[in-house]
Write a protein that holds these residues in place. Structure first.
Motif, mmCIF file in Angstrom:
data_model
loop_
_atom_site.group_PDB
_atom_site.id
_atom_site.type_symbol
_atom_site.label_atom_id
_atom_site.label_comp_id
_atom_site.label_asym_id
_atom_site.label_seq_id
_atom_site.Cartn_x
_atom_site.Cartn_y
_atom_site.Cartn_z
ATOM 1 N N TYR A 1 0.859 -1.181 0.000
ATOM 2 C CA TYR A 1 0.000 0.000 0.000
ATOM 3 C C TYR A 1 0.894 1.229 0.000
ATOM 4 C CZ TYR A 1 0.917 0.636 5.019
ATOM 5 O OH TYR A 1 1.525 0.850 6.237
ATOM 6 N N ARG A 2 0.316 2.374 -0.335
ATOM 7 C CA ARG A 2 1.084 3.613 -0.426
ATOM 8 C C ARG A 2 0.684 4.586 0.670
ATOM 9 N NH1 ARG A 2 4.395 4.749 -4.217
ATOM 10 N NH2 ARG A 2 4.167 6.988 -3.872
ATOM 11 N N ASN A 3 1.683 5.229 1.229
ATOM 12 C CA ASN A 3 1.501 6.321 2.179
ATOM 13 C C ASN A 3 1.633 7.661 1.461
ATOM 14 O OD1 ASN A 3 0.962 5.530 4.915
ATOM 15 N ND2 ASN A 3 2.990 4.551 4.964
ATOM 16 N N PRO A 4 0.921 8.710 1.904
ATOM 17 C CA PRO A 4 -0.048 8.704 3.002
ATOM 18 C C PRO A 4 -1.352 8.020 2.594
ATOM 19 C CG PRO A 4 -0.018 10.852 1.958
ATOM 20 C CD PRO A 4 1.069 10.059 1.299
ATOM 21 N N VAL A 5 -2.068 7.481 3.580
ATOM 22 C CA VAL A 5 -3.355 6.851 3.270
ATOM 23 C C VAL A 5 -4.468 7.889 3.179
ATOM 24 C CG1 VAL A 5 -2.742 4.584 4.159
ATOM 25 C CG2 VAL A 5 -3.683 6.306 5.730
ATOM 26 N N ILE A 6 -4.299 9.039 3.811
ATOM 27 C CA ILE A 6 -5.190 10.193 3.606
ATOM 28 C C ILE A 6 -4.283 11.382 3.348
ATOM 29 C CG2 ILE A 6 -7.072 11.601 4.494
ATOM 30 C CD1 ILE A 6 -7.780 9.385 6.414
ATOM 31 N N SER A 7 -4.284 11.862 2.113
ATOM 32 C CA SER A 7 -3.322 12.888 1.708
ATOM 33 C C SER A 7 -3.862 14.289 1.970
ATOM 34 C CB SER A 7 -2.985 12.722 0.223
ATOM 35 O OG SER A 7 -4.158 12.834 -0.561
ATOM 36 N N PRO B 1 8.016 16.954 2.417
ATOM 37 C CA PRO B 1 8.609 18.231 2.003
ATOM 38 C C PRO B 1 9.266 18.124 0.636
ATOM 39 C CG PRO B 1 10.000 17.161 3.616
ATOM 40 C CD PRO B 1 8.766 16.319 3.494
ATOM 41 N N ILE B 2 9.430 19.286 0.005
ATOM 42 C CA ILE B 2 10.073 19.371 -1.303
ATOM 43 C C ILE B 2 11.194 20.407 -1.232
ATOM 44 C CG2 ILE B 2 8.048 18.648 -2.625
ATOM 45 C CD1 ILE B 2 7.470 21.585 -3.169
ATOM 46 N N GLY B 3 12.149 20.298 -2.178
ATOM 47 C CA GLY B 3 13.186 21.311 -2.315
ATOM 48 C C GLY B 3 14.212 21.291 -1.209
ATOM 49 N N TYR B 4 15.119 22.252 -1.303
ATOM 50 C CA TYR B 4 16.136 22.458 -0.270
ATOM 51 C C TYR B 4 16.387 23.962 -0.120
ATOM 52 C CZ TYR B 4 20.313 22.341 2.523
ATOM 53 O OH TYR B 4 21.207 22.545 3.543
ATOM 54 N N PRO B 5 16.311 24.512 1.086
ATOM 55 C CA PRO B 5 15.874 23.841 2.306
ATOM 56 C C PRO B 5 14.451 23.275 2.160
ATOM 57 C CG PRO B 5 16.812 25.991 2.797
ATOM 58 C CD PRO B 5 16.622 25.938 1.321
ATOM 59 N N MET B 6 14.163 22.227 2.904
ATOM 60 C CA MET B 6 12.884 21.544 2.754
ATOM 61 C C MET B 6 11.727 22.431 3.193
ATOM 62 S SD MET B 6 13.658 17.603 3.881
ATOM 63 C CE MET B 6 14.180 18.031 5.540
ATOM 64 N N HIS B 7 10.622 22.297 2.474
ATOM 65 C CA HIS B 7 9.400 23.003 2.841
ATOM 66 C C HIS B 7 8.208 22.187 2.351
ATOM 67 C CE1 HIS B 7 10.880 24.568 -1.053
ATOM 68 N NE2 HIS B 7 9.619 24.526 -1.412
ATOM 69 N N HIS B 8 7.080 22.318 3.045
ATOM 70 C CA HIS B 8 5.884 21.550 2.678
ATOM 71 C C HIS B 8 4.669 22.467 2.700
ATOM 72 C CE1 HIS B 8 5.507 21.518 7.080
ATOM 73 N NE2 HIS B 8 4.252 21.137 6.937
ATOM 74 N N HIS B 9 3.774 22.276 1.718
ATOM 75 C CA HIS B 9 2.597 23.133 1.628
ATOM 76 C C HIS B 9 1.280 22.355 1.665
ATOM 77 C CE1 HIS B 9 3.548 22.019 -2.550
ATOM 78 N NE2 HIS B 9 2.272 22.201 -2.833
ATOM 79 N N LEU B 10 1.309 21.036 1.462
ATOM 80 C CA LEU B 10 0.067 20.263 1.514
ATOM 81 C C LEU B 10 -0.415 20.052 2.941
ATOM 82 C CD1 LEU B 10 0.449 17.475 -1.203
ATOM 83 C CD2 LEU B 10 -0.422 19.810 -1.426
ATOM 84 N N GLN C 1 -6.113 21.007 -0.860
ATOM 85 C CA GLN C 1 -5.279 20.485 -1.932
ATOM 86 C C GLN C 1 -4.632 19.224 -1.388
ATOM 87 O OE1 GLN C 1 -2.125 23.012 -3.430
ATOM 88 N NE2 GLN C 1 -1.284 21.348 -4.678
ATOM 89 N N GLN C 2 -4.869 18.095 -2.055
ATOM 90 C CA GLN C 2 -4.417 16.811 -1.547
ATOM 91 C C GLN C 2 -3.316 16.169 -2.386
ATOM 92 O OE1 GLN C 2 -8.799 15.399 -0.739
ATOM 93 N NE2 GLN C 2 -7.429 14.180 0.531
ATOM 94 N N HIS C 3 -2.964 16.791 -3.508
ATOM 95 C CA HIS C 3 -1.979 16.210 -4.409
ATOM 96 C C HIS C 3 -1.070 17.319 -4.927
ATOM 97 C CE1 HIS C 3 -5.621 13.733 -4.437
ATOM 98 N NE2 HIS C 3 -4.790 12.703 -4.504
ATOM 99 N N PHE C 4 0.213 17.004 -5.072
ATOM 100 C CA PHE C 4 1.134 17.989 -5.618
ATOM 101 C C PHE C 4 0.718 18.396 -7.027
ATOM 102 C CE2 PHE C 4 4.048 15.814 -2.562
ATOM 103 C CZ PHE C 4 4.322 16.910 -1.779
ATOM 104 N N ALA C 5 0.446 17.398 -7.885
ATOM 105 C CA ALA C 5 0.094 17.657 -9.288
ATOM 106 C C ALA C 5 -1.409 17.510 -9.459
ATOM 107 C CB ALA C 5 0.832 16.700 -10.216
ATOM 108 N N CYS C 6 -2.075 18.603 -9.745
ATOM 109 C CA CYS C 6 -3.519 18.582 -9.924
ATOM 110 C C CYS C 6 -3.938 19.753 -10.802
ATOM 111 C CB CYS C 6 -4.249 18.628 -8.586
ATOM 112 S SG CYS C 6 -3.813 20.033 -7.524
ATOM 113 N N ARG C 7 -5.139 19.642 -11.342
ATOM 114 C CA ARG C 7 -5.732 20.689 -12.176
ATOM 115 C C ARG C 7 -7.071 21.068 -11.568
ATOM 116 N NH1 ARG C 7 -3.452 20.607 -17.559
ATOM 117 N NH2 ARG C 7 -5.339 21.658 -18.290
#
Length: 505
Positions: free
Chosen positions: A3-9, A254-263, A362-368
């Motif tokens: 299974y894939r994590n996270p289970v609730i994104s 998190p993404i990038g460096y320095p790390m940061h997260h927005h979801l 917003q639950q996914h990095f890539a979305c429209r």
């Protein structure tokens, strides 16, 4: 099977879980968003469906004075003798309370308040019926504080006592008490809900201690590790029907460096093993991965996360939230058939009042994302559109507005003290399709005259500027339809014909 994590994104932090037969129920923190405490159901621990919210009435949840990242903190859900209980803290007013029901789909009861300070309350009902209420707070020192209460009234039956200080990490919080055999296990999170987050555990022969610390602590932590998942903590345990144990907990990607997260902080799952000397260990010696073995779980069908709402129902779908307590004059599903209608309040997105705002995580990095808006502002300052929103100081929006008698389409960025309309164009049509294309680094904003036309690029914004490491707080990004009169109540309706969220990952 894996299974894939996270289970609730997306922004679903502080998970708490209980099982009733073959059914699992899970709740999350909701902070300043209404309704409060999203409620999920699952048969397999991996695939979750939101079935509603716990706090759906204003007499249960008053968020009018809630600041950003105020409101509802860290709920705990438990089941006992045919009844479900959820306890939580409204840090913006009221303190600790619990609600109950015999049907988790609701309605839930009015709040029963507990005269005990602190946050992250836990409700433990022992085999003899005794009820222990445990919180974490700094009023007289850090650690887990406990009292016995009357479950019918919430009245304390004992003094509040410190039962465990933790292992020495900062901000010991999120206590959960369990009985496994002859032992009582007290699990907490330490290190702060950031990159030093960790889960620790202690045990005792009595529910009120004294507690001895696990020699293998922390039993879950990704601090100082090079992994795609960080800030793992705030865990809750559940035993499956086959006898195996599992943990749900929060983490970030998190993404990038320095790390940061927005979801935001998301809900993860990992198996729990028990050492020969009777201690629980989460995941692979305290670490977890994006892909995990499902063990003996029988996994159901994965749900499509993409959705389109044509607003033809009588109530809003469970994914939608208001920003703070809703005002009935700000919105309607019935004023015009198959349309969501918003009337702008005087409050803007730059304030902490009751803006006319209906959004989803917003639950996914890539979305429209796209929404069809019909809006003919009659007065200067009236505005309606869609926003990518972290808090009142960090957000982007594309909108229709009226300025000096002219109707315009604008793209605007608000980043801390910096505020600017980055692009604008005169707009004569009564309707427009507003669009956002997101990846893990950037939002691209655009518009078209109708659904079938190609999007015209209109603006860009970095995801990292809305990250917690920049914007602060405990929440995650929302994509929302909004309206404002920019200091005056709008007389012109903003009608949304549909809203679409398509996953591109």
């Amino acid at each position: 099977m894996l299974y894939r994590n996270p289970v609730i994104s997306g922004f679903h932090p502080d998970p708490s879980i209980c099982r009733v037969g073959e059914d699992y129920y899970l709740v999350n923190s909701s902070f300043e968003y209404f309704p409060g405490i999203p409620l999920f159901h699952s048969k397999d621990l991996v695939n979750w469906e939101q079935i509603g919210h716990v706090l759906t009435r204003t007499n249960q949840l008053n968020l009018r004075m809630a600041w950003s990242s105020g409101g509802i903190y860290a709920p705990t859900i438990r089941y006992n003798n045919g009844h479900f209980y959820v306890t939580t803290t409204n840090v913006s007013g009221g303190g600790n309370f619990y609600v109950h029901t015999d049907d988790p789909r609701g309605p839930w009861s009015d709040p029963i308040y507990v005269d005990q300070p602190g946050i992250d309350p836990d409700l433990f009902i022992d085999e003899d019926g005794s009820v222990y209420y445990t919180t974490s707070h700094d009023a007289v020192g850090q650690g887990a504080y406990q009292s016995r209460i009357d479950l019918l009234t919430g009245k304390r039956l004992s003094d509040i006592t410190l039962i465990w200080k933790g292992t020495g990490g900062q901000y010991p919080e999120a206590p959960h008490l369990y009985r496994v055999g002859e032992w009582y296990y007290l699990m907490m999170s330490e290190g702060g809900t950031e990159y030093g987050h960790m889960v620790t555990v202690a045990r005792s022969r009595r529910p009120d201690g004294p507690f001895e610390s696990c020699p293998y602590n922390p039993i879950l932590s990704h601090r100082s590790l090079l992994k795609p998942i960080h800030a793992t903590g705030h865990a809750d345990l559940v035993q499956a029907p086959d006898g195996n144990w599992w943990a749900v907990f929060l983490g970030i990607r998190p993404i990038g460096y320095p790390m940061h997260h927005h979801l935001g902080r998301e809900t993860f799952l990992a198996p729990v093993t028990w050492t020969e000397d009777g201690w629980p260990i989460i995941g692979d010696h305290g670490t977890v991965s994006e892909t995990m073995p499902a063990g003996d779980l029988t996994l159901g069908q994965e749900q499509d996360a993409s959705s389109r709402d044509d607003f033809d129902g009588e109530v809003l779908a469970p994914c939608w939230n208001f920003l703070r307590s809703p005002e009935t004059e700000n919105w309607s599903l019935s004023e015009q058939s198959s349309r969501l209608t918003l009337y702008g309040s005087p409050v803007t997105l730059n304030e902490t009042g009751n803006v006319a705002f209906i959004g989803r995580r917003q639950q996914h990095f890539a979305c429209r994302i796209a929404a069809h808006l019909t809006f003919v502002p009659q007065c200067d300052g009236e505005e309606a559109g869609i926003t990518v929103y972290m808090n009142e100081r960090f957000h982007y929006e594309i909108a229709v507005t009226r300025e000096a008698g002219e109707r315009k389409l604008i793209f605007r960025r608000r980043l801390g003290s910096l505020w600017k309309v980055e692009n604008e164009v005169l707009w004569s049509a009564d309707s427009v399709v507003l669009s956002i294309i997101a990846d893990n680094m950037q939002y691209n904003f655009g518009y078209s005259g109708c659904e079938r036309e190609e999007m015209v690029q209109f603006g860009q914004g970095e995801c990292g500027m809305l990250a917690t490491e920049v914007a602060g707080g405990f929440t995650g990004v929302y994509i929302a339809m909004y309206a404002t009169g920019n200091g005056h109540r709008s007389v012109s309706p903003a009608r949304f014909d549909w809203f679409e969220y398509l996953v591109s990952e």
